[in-house]
Scaffold this active site. Structure first.
Site, short mmCIF file in Angstrom:
data_model
loop_
_atom_site.label_atom_id
_atom_site.label_comp_id
_atom_site.label_asym_id
_atom_site.label_seq_id
_atom_site.Cartn_x
_atom_site.Cartn_y
_atom_site.Cartn_z
N ASN A 157 0.87 -1.19 0.00
CA ASN A 157 0.00 0.00 0.00
C ASN A 157 0.90 1.23 0.00
O ASN A 157 2.12 1.12 0.16
CB ASN A 157 -0.96 -0.01 1.18
CG ASN A 157 -0.23 0.01 2.51
OD1 ASN A 157 0.44 0.97 2.86
ND2 ASN A 157 -0.32 -1.09 3.24
N ASP B 100 1.84 -8.84 1.45
CA ASP B 100 2.71 -7.83 2.06
C ASP B 100 3.15 -8.28 3.46
O ASP B 100 4.34 -8.27 3.79
CB ASP B 100 1.91 -6.51 2.13
CG ASP B 100 2.76 -5.29 2.43
OD1 ASP B 100 3.99 -5.42 2.49
OD2 ASP B 100 2.17 -4.21 2.61
N1 AR6 Z 1 2.41 -15.66 -1.94
C1 AR6 Z 1 1.78 -15.38 -3.11
N2 AR6 Z 1 0.57 -14.76 -3.18
C2 AR6 Z 1 -0.02 -14.44 -2.02
C3 AR6 Z 1 0.57 -14.70 -0.75
C4 AR6 Z 1 1.84 -15.33 -0.75
N3 AR6 Z 1 2.49 -15.61 0.38
N4 AR6 Z 1 -0.28 -14.24 0.21
C5 AR6 Z 1 -1.36 -13.74 -0.42
N5 AR6 Z 1 -1.22 -13.86 -1.76
P1 AR6 Z 1 -3.30 -9.07 -1.20
P2 AR6 Z 1 -3.85 -6.51 -2.60
C6 AR6 Z 1 -2.12 -13.46 -2.85
O1 AR6 Z 1 -4.53 -8.92 -0.37
O2 AR6 Z 1 -5.19 -6.98 -3.01
C7 AR6 Z 1 -2.06 -5.46 2.23
O3 AR6 Z 1 -2.59 -5.14 3.50
C8 AR6 Z 1 -3.58 -13.28 -2.55
O4 AR6 Z 1 -4.24 -14.54 -2.49
O5 AR6 Z 1 -2.05 -9.51 -0.54
O6 AR6 Z 1 -2.96 -5.84 -3.61
C9 AR6 Z 1 -1.21 -4.36 1.67
O7 AR6 Z 1 -0.46 -3.70 2.68
C10 AR6 Z 1 -4.02 -12.43 -3.74
O8 AR6 Z 1 -4.24 -13.27 -4.88
O9 AR6 Z 1 -2.91 -7.67 -1.94
C11 AR6 Z 1 -2.24 -3.44 1.08
O10 AR6 Z 1 -2.82 -2.60 2.06
C12 AR6 Z 1 -2.79 -11.56 -4.02
O11 AR6 Z 1 -1.71 -12.18 -3.29
C13 AR6 Z 1 -3.27 -4.39 0.55
O12 AR6 Z 1 -3.14 -5.58 1.33
C14 AR6 Z 1 -2.93 -10.12 -3.59
O13 AR6 Z 1 -3.67 -10.05 -2.39
C15 AR6 Z 1 -3.01 -4.74 -0.90
O14 AR6 Z 1 -4.07 -5.53 -1.38
#
Ligand code: AR6
Length: 171
Positions: free
Chosen positions: A26, A36
């Site tokens: 973010n 993240d």
């Molecule tokens: N490895 C690969 N993919 C992953 C992992 C992992 N270890 N963990 C989750 N995913 P998101 P956004 C996938 O929510 O929507 C945070 O609080 C997950 O299943 O991580 O861009 C940040 O600080 C999904 O398909 O990111 C921001 O505030 C993808 O990663 C916010 O979330 C992205 O999900 C960003 O939200």
């Protein structure tokens, strides 16, 4: 067909031994949930300390840090858009994320990278549209460009993998 250097796998991105992994951050760059949180936990507290020096990052842009305890040498922190229905420039901002992450990768000398499905978790971007944008934008950058050796689309679930395989024509 998209460039054959683009592939999709299911994995925990924190385990991948590529030159750089991309973080779905973010704009504070100070950590959060989802991928993240996983990246910060795996990299250790030195990552947050370096992120604090970066003064955040606007949506659609990306900044690099070292990878610390990760197998990847670098983390490229990209800030995806929050989905508000699609009428607020979300598709263009997501495309910019992929394009700018690849530009940052080039400046740090990274030839192998892995992207999570940016914005499709907590930020609620529709998964199909996000996959089409990701593949189109990465493919555009890779066209006629020998710099990048491998770009992994790292999925965390089989639904996302199936979407990428279809978009890549690798189903
Ligand atoms: N490895 C690969 N993919 C992953 C992992 C992992 N270890 N963990 C989750 N995913 P998101 P956004 C996938 O929510 O929507 C945070 O609080 C997950 O299943 O991580 O861009 C940040 O600080 C999904 O398909 O990111 C921001 O505030 C993808 O990663 C916010 O979330 C992205 O999900 C960003 O939200």
């Amino acid at each position: 067909m998209p460039d054959a250097r683009i592939t999709a796998i299911v994995a925990d991105i924190t385990r991948l031994a590529v030159d750089a992994i991309v973080n779905a951050a973010n704009s504070s760059l100070l950590g959060g949930g989802g991928v993240d949180g996983a990246i910060h936990r795996a990299a250790g507290p030195e990552l947050l300390a370096e992120c604090r020096t970066l003064s955040g990052c606007p949506t659609g842009e990306a900044k690099a840090t070292k990878g610390y305890r990760l197998p990847a040498a670098w983390v490229i922190h990209a800030v995806g858009p929050v989905w508000h229905g699609g009428g607020q420039g979300e598709p263009a901002a997501l495309a910019a994320c992929y394009r700018n992450s690849l530009a940052v990768a080039r400046t740090i000398g990274a030839r192998t990278l892995a992207f999570p499905a940016i914005s499709t978790g907590i930020f609620a971007f529709p998964k199909d549209l996000a996959a089409e944008i990701a593949v189109a934008e990465i493919d555009r950058v890779l066209q006629g460009d020998p710099w990048f050796q491998s770009v992994i689309l790292c999925c965390f679930d089989d639904v996302t993998l199936a979407i990428y395989r279809r978009v890549l024509g690798q189903a």
